[in-house]
Design a protein around this motif. Structure first.
Motif, PDB file in Angstrom:
ATOM      1  N   GLY A   1       0.805  -1.220   0.000  1.00 34.62           N
ATOM      2  CA  GLY A   1       0.000   0.000   0.000  1.00 34.62           C
ATOM      3  C   GLY A   1       0.832   1.261   0.000  1.00 34.62           C
ATOM      4  O   GLY A   1       1.930   1.312   0.505  1.00 34.62           O
TER       5      GLY A   1
ATOM      6  N   ALA B   1      -4.855  -0.075   4.505  1.00 31.00           N
ATOM      7  CA  ALA B   1      -5.744   0.009   3.355  1.00 31.00           C
ATOM      8  C   ALA B   1      -6.961  -0.875   3.586  1.00 31.00           C
ATOM      9  O   ALA B   1      -7.014  -1.670   4.543  1.00 31.00           O
TER      10      ALA B   1
ATOM     11  N   GLY C   1      -0.853   0.815   4.743  1.00 33.02           N
ATOM     12  CA  GLY C   1      -0.817   2.032   3.953  1.00 33.02           C
ATOM     13  C   GLY C   1       0.451   2.800   4.261  1.00 33.02           C
ATOM     14  O   GLY C   1       1.057   2.636   5.323  1.00 33.02           O
TER      15      GLY C   1
END
Length: 534
Positions: A15, A224, A230
């Motif tokens: 991510g 994510a 992320g």
């Protein structure tokens, strides 16, 4: 100031996100959350059981024929794995032996270690495509330059490198992590972190051991929608996740006996600092810092703890009732981004399990620990030179620098440019100034342990009254540190341990006991090359 929930875009295994907000984190910033998980998948505080990372057994043991000292041989393999962090979703990680955090290595002072690090990672990062070349730094070890994790001394996928550690220093909590040039932040955030414990007879006698000597590896993350990590470093200014992890578990709960425990607290967040405190208001007792035991224990109601710092803390659970829950909380610090639950770290549930009263550490806080520590015994009068450095951001290039120097300058010079030439065994004072508003910088000086002399002309903070290798330089602060350079000659790094800052490009080097034209038998780029793992 309030920031909106960012859009985490999943590009692949781990991510990534877009450009971020340049102004973060000037001032104290708060928001509800940042992860893109559904409410059903978002972890909640105190739902996970606490886990200790596994301890790595040596492959074999031997004796060094050169000096007759024992040697432990270990193998650690860097590879992709899947972690169980969230309630149902799996999270792809990059880990030592494929786990996050990696296995703990534990050795006795005087027992050498040879750690073979095998890079079996994918050829490129699944998100941004950078080559997954790594450099392993044993943070807290006075290693030879070629075994120190010099950022540009990288091992590519399909190769291995043997790292040699003499382990001569006093007992301490170290950690090993990736230090690959310009991608340390993403690689460490992806999971390439673990603790390394060095014991000695004094520490074994005075402080809890075994089940009561507990590593706490604190980090933060954002996720994510599919459970992948992320990544948003806000234009290289820093990443602040909304989920606090301890040993890879979100806000875990640990069952404890009614006795004194020792916690080896490492903040391995790539940007976030924490300010730890107990929900009961009872003190945390600092017994160790980056470089080992403090001279005398320090009781603190709370303390600030930047990335890469290690503090060894005693918590006394004797007076609590069976079934009582005590929370370890985070009061935070300026220049963080905080979310709904980043004020919580983990919880302890007190049990009525029988305590082994034959263990003298169960109810004893030592009055003294290491009163003869060599680093803490140094005085400023011993210093032969004072050097001044400023950590700052170049507003034109948006690069982080130390003075006006960066690691790009080091590379461009053929790894010759240094910020300081110091003599072997010289004692110096380094003054580090942070006048840039809106940021704090945890500054790490490789090779040495140092003594913090002052902060803005005042005494060091209570938790800092022990040997250190990372110093928290807060917004508007000037910190003076005292150190002796040795025992090795060669080139070593100085950098900010807000890892996006390090990568872009707040890192320089110093040279010990050599001149630029001297032959360097420990050249970190040539003295111990990686080998094909065929």
């Amino acid at each position: 100031m309030t920031v909106s929930r960012r859009n985490v875009l999943l590009l692949g295994g781990l991510g990534a996100v877009g450009a971020g907000v340049l102004s973060l984190p000037r001032g104290e910033v708060e928001a509800k959350s940042v992860s893109r998980l559904s409410s059903a998948e978002m972890p909640k505080p105190f739902q996970s059981a606490f886990l200790k990372p596994p301890e790595l057994a040596p492959d074999r043991t031997g004796v060094d024929p050169a000096d007759g000292k024992p040697v432990n041989y270990y193998t650690v393999t860097e590879k992709a794995g899947m972690a169980s962090i969230l309630p149902r979703l799996k999270t792809p990680i990059l880990g030592y032996n494929g786990i996050f955090p990696g296995p703990t290595i534990s050795v006795d002072q005087g027992t050498k270690a040879v750690v073979r690090v095998r890079n079996q990672l994918p050829a490129t990062h699944p998100d941004d495509g950078h080559v997954l070349a790594t450099s392993t730094h044993l943070h807290g070890s006075a290693s030879l330059p070629q075994f120190d994790g010099y950022a540009s001394d990288v091992t590519h996928p399909g190769f291995f490198k043997d790292y040699h550690y003499s382990n001569f220093q006093p007992a301490r909590t170290l950690w090993y992590h990736d230090h690959g040039v310009h991608f340390t932040a993403q690689n460490a955030y992806s999971g390439l972190v673990a603790q390394y414990h060095m014991h000695d007879p004094m520490e074994r006698q005075l402080l809890p051991q075994g089940d009561f000597d507990v590593p706490l590896i604190i980090s933060d993350a954002m996720f994510a929608a599919n459970g992948a990590l992320g990544y948003d470093d806000n234009t290289h200014s820093g990443l602040w996740g909304d989920v606090i992890l301890v040993n890879g578990k979100p806000w875990p709960v640990m069952k404890v006996q009614k006795r004194i425990y020792r916690f080896r607290v490492l903040n391995c967040s790539i940007s976030r600092s924490v300010r730890l405190t107990l929900s009961t208001g009872d003190p945390l007792i600092i017994v160790g810092t980056d470089g080992g035991l403090v001279p005398t224990p320090q009781k603190v109601a709370n303390y600030r703890h930047a990335g890469a710092e290690r503090y060894e803390v005693l918590i006394d659970f004797r007076k609590y009732k069976t079934g009582q829950r005590i929370e370890l909380r985070n009061l935070s610090n300026p220049n963080n981004v905080d979310y709904d639950f980043t004020n919580k770290v983990m919880a302890f549930d007190v049990t009525d399990d029988a305590v082994n009263a034959s263990d003298p550490t169960w109810n004893t806080v030592p009055a003294q620990l290491a009163p003869a520590n060599e680093v803490m015994a140094m005085t400023e009068k011993q210093a032969t030179k004072v050097r001044k450095f400023r950590v700052k951001r170049n507003d034109v290039t948006n690069m982080w620098t130390i003075d006006d120097d960066s690691w790009q300058d080091v590379i461009a010079s053929g790894y010759k440019k240094v910020a300081a030439d110091v003599d072997l065994d010289a004692v110096e004072v380094w003054e580090i100034e942070n006048r840039s508003g809106g940021w704090f910088h945890p500054v790490h000086i490789h090779l040495v342990d140092f003594k913090i002399l002052s902060r803005n002309g005042r005494a060091p903070l209570p938790q800092e009254l022990g040997p250190k290798d990372v110093v928290y330089v807060g917004e508007g602060e000037t910190v003076r540190v005292l150190m002796k350079f040795g025992p090795h000659r060669g080139r070593y790094m100085v950098h900010c341990h807000n890892l996006p800052h390090e990568d872009h490009d707040m890192m320089v080097q110093f040279r010990v006991g050599l001149k630029e034209e001297d032959n360097d038998p420990n050249d970190p780029m040539t003295a111990a090359l990686p080998q094909w793992d065929g």
